[in-house]
Design a protein around this motif. Sequence first.
Motif, PDB file in Angstrom:
ATOM      1  N   GLN A   9      11.602  14.826  28.236  1.00 39.86           N
ATOM      2  CA  GLN A   9      10.455  14.551  27.383  1.00 39.86           C
ATOM      3  C   GLN A   9      10.849  13.412  26.465  1.00 39.86           C
ATOM      4  N   ASN A  26       9.849  11.424  23.055  1.00 36.86           N
ATOM      5  CA  ASN A  26       9.023  11.555  21.864  1.00 36.86           C
ATOM      6  C   ASN A  26       8.937  10.218  21.147  1.00 36.86           C
ATOM      7  N   ASN A  27       7.913   9.434  21.476  1.00 34.13           N
ATOM      8  CA  ASN A  27       7.637   8.189  20.755  1.00 34.13           C
ATOM      9  C   ASN A  27       8.824   7.239  20.722  1.00 34.13           C
ATOM     10  N   ALA A  47      19.085   6.182  18.324  1.00 26.75           N
ATOM     11  CA  ALA A  47      17.790   6.718  17.900  1.00 26.75           C
ATOM     12  C   ALA A  47      16.954   7.098  19.118  1.00 26.75           C
ATOM     13  N   GLN A  54      18.318  10.380  20.754  1.00 31.24           N
ATOM     14  CA  GLN A  54      17.947  11.585  20.005  1.00 31.24           C
ATOM     15  C   GLN A  54      16.531  12.040  20.332  1.00 31.24           C
ATOM     16  N   LYS A  55      15.699  11.102  20.732  1.00 34.38           N
ATOM     17  CA  LYS A  55      14.310  11.458  20.989  1.00 34.38           C
ATOM     18  C   LYS A  55      14.071  11.852  22.437  1.00 34.38           C
ATOM     19  N   LEU A  76      14.628  14.429  25.488  1.00 31.11           N
ATOM     20  CA  LEU A  76      14.884  15.864  25.536  1.00 31.11           C
ATOM     21  C   LEU A  76      14.903  16.289  26.997  1.00 31.11           C
ATOM     22  N   LEU A  96       6.573  18.113  18.720  1.00 30.36           N
ATOM     23  CA  LEU A  96       7.691  17.149  18.660  1.00 30.36           C
ATOM     24  C   LEU A  96       7.210  15.741  18.998  1.00 30.36           C
ATOM     25  N   SER A  97       6.286  15.650  19.944  1.00 26.31           N
ATOM     26  CA  SER A  97       5.837  14.306  20.337  1.00 26.31           C
ATOM     27  C   SER A  97       4.870  13.715  19.318  1.00 26.31           C
ATOM     28  N   ARG A 156      13.447  10.564  12.930  1.00 26.64           N
ATOM     29  CA  ARG A 156      14.839  11.031  12.810  1.00 26.64           C
ATOM     30  C   ARG A 156      15.535  10.464  11.577  1.00 26.64           C
TER      31      ARG A 156
END
Lengths: 330, 96
Positions: free
Chosen positions: A89, A91-92, A239, A242-243, A245, B27-28, B35
């Motif tokens: 996944q 995330n942005n 960065a 970390q996003k 998943l 989360l998205s 972060r």
Amino acid sequence: MPPRIQPPSKAIASILRCRRPLRNQRQYATAAAITPAASHEQMTGGSPAISRFPATQPPSYKPPEFRKSQLLRQYASVLRSTPLMLIFQHNNLKSTEWIGIRRELSLALKKVDQARVAAGFPPENLADAIKLQTIQTGIFSSALRIVEYYKPEKQPQADPNGDGLTHVLSKAAHEAVSATKKVHPLAPLLSGPLVLLTFPTVSPQHLKAALSILAPSAPQFPPPTRRASPGWHDPGVQAGIQKLLLLGARVEGNVFDVEGTKWVGSIEGGLEGLRGQLVAMLQSIGAGVTNTLESAGKNLYFTVESRRTMLEDEAKGGSSEGSKKESKAE
Amino acid sequence: MITRFITEVSTVFNPFSPKAKTARLFLSFLPPDARQTMKITTKLLPRSSKEPSFVQVKFKDGKEIKLDAEKLGIKGVAEEVNRHSRILSRADELAN
């Protein structure tokens, strides 16, 4: 001045007036071939239909000019040709982070390729074929159902009313899949922003390298050291990682969760190592089996042999006693 | 969703459960630079686990709310977070 168009002469006028066709039978130098009678199949079944479309562009049930139809074809082909895929996944993530992650991933995979060549395996260049690809989840889940549940080659005969087409965008595929109530085990994963990492072969070594870049976890998949890959430690790449998943994996059609994925990645020595382990195991089994099979025969042999020696001893004893008796009688 | 006042997010979910969608979508929804401004922890449960998924959010004023992601849905979770964020933003505007 005489008229431009001359009136037809008498001979020509008589020909034009004549109703009988002039020369309706042509003469050929070769004799006309006699047409053979139609075969039994043609008499009963009729000739096969002439295809009215080019072989590379069969008619499609879903409009082929739409992007989502082409995405469906693309995802189905990815699913059929990819034995190992990881599902993440995202995330942005920003585009610079994507660029950094792709760069670090390809660097790490190229290192694995070089290590394999150095170890004496034939060069495969898998690094160029391992791709990160964001997907549209709805179309992907539809493609997944088509690939998993629509098997036209296994069905005995095609639907007589159908057009005989079995490609991904065909009506047959659509009906076969839309009728199924089955839920694929991967289906709950397919929501939200997803990215696929596709491998052309099941290669645990490449998987291990990819996991240690994209989803490092300390003992099994250590992150690369600062000296080995300084680019990985850039704030931009960090960065992005970390996003990301890791959600699961699809290996040879089976669905694995994160633990299962790590297990696949932790197979020592890749597929060759696994084959070596299997061969060693089978050899030890073989030795065990031969020992077991032999032992019955050996036991029987020893029993019979001991019995024989016993009988011989008895016979010897008996004969010596008999000779004593004979000597006494004398 | 107002994310300015969130300092900590922790989520637990099993990705193979259809109910985990809410936590994953939450989360998205967080911005790309989330972060740097907040602490985000995510725990993935194994495939066979039946434990409920939840979203735990901590705000700048120290308030902590734990949301049941399975019941609320993503709209409900966003509403709950916004409810407190709006209070904080109003206080922020008045202070400045």
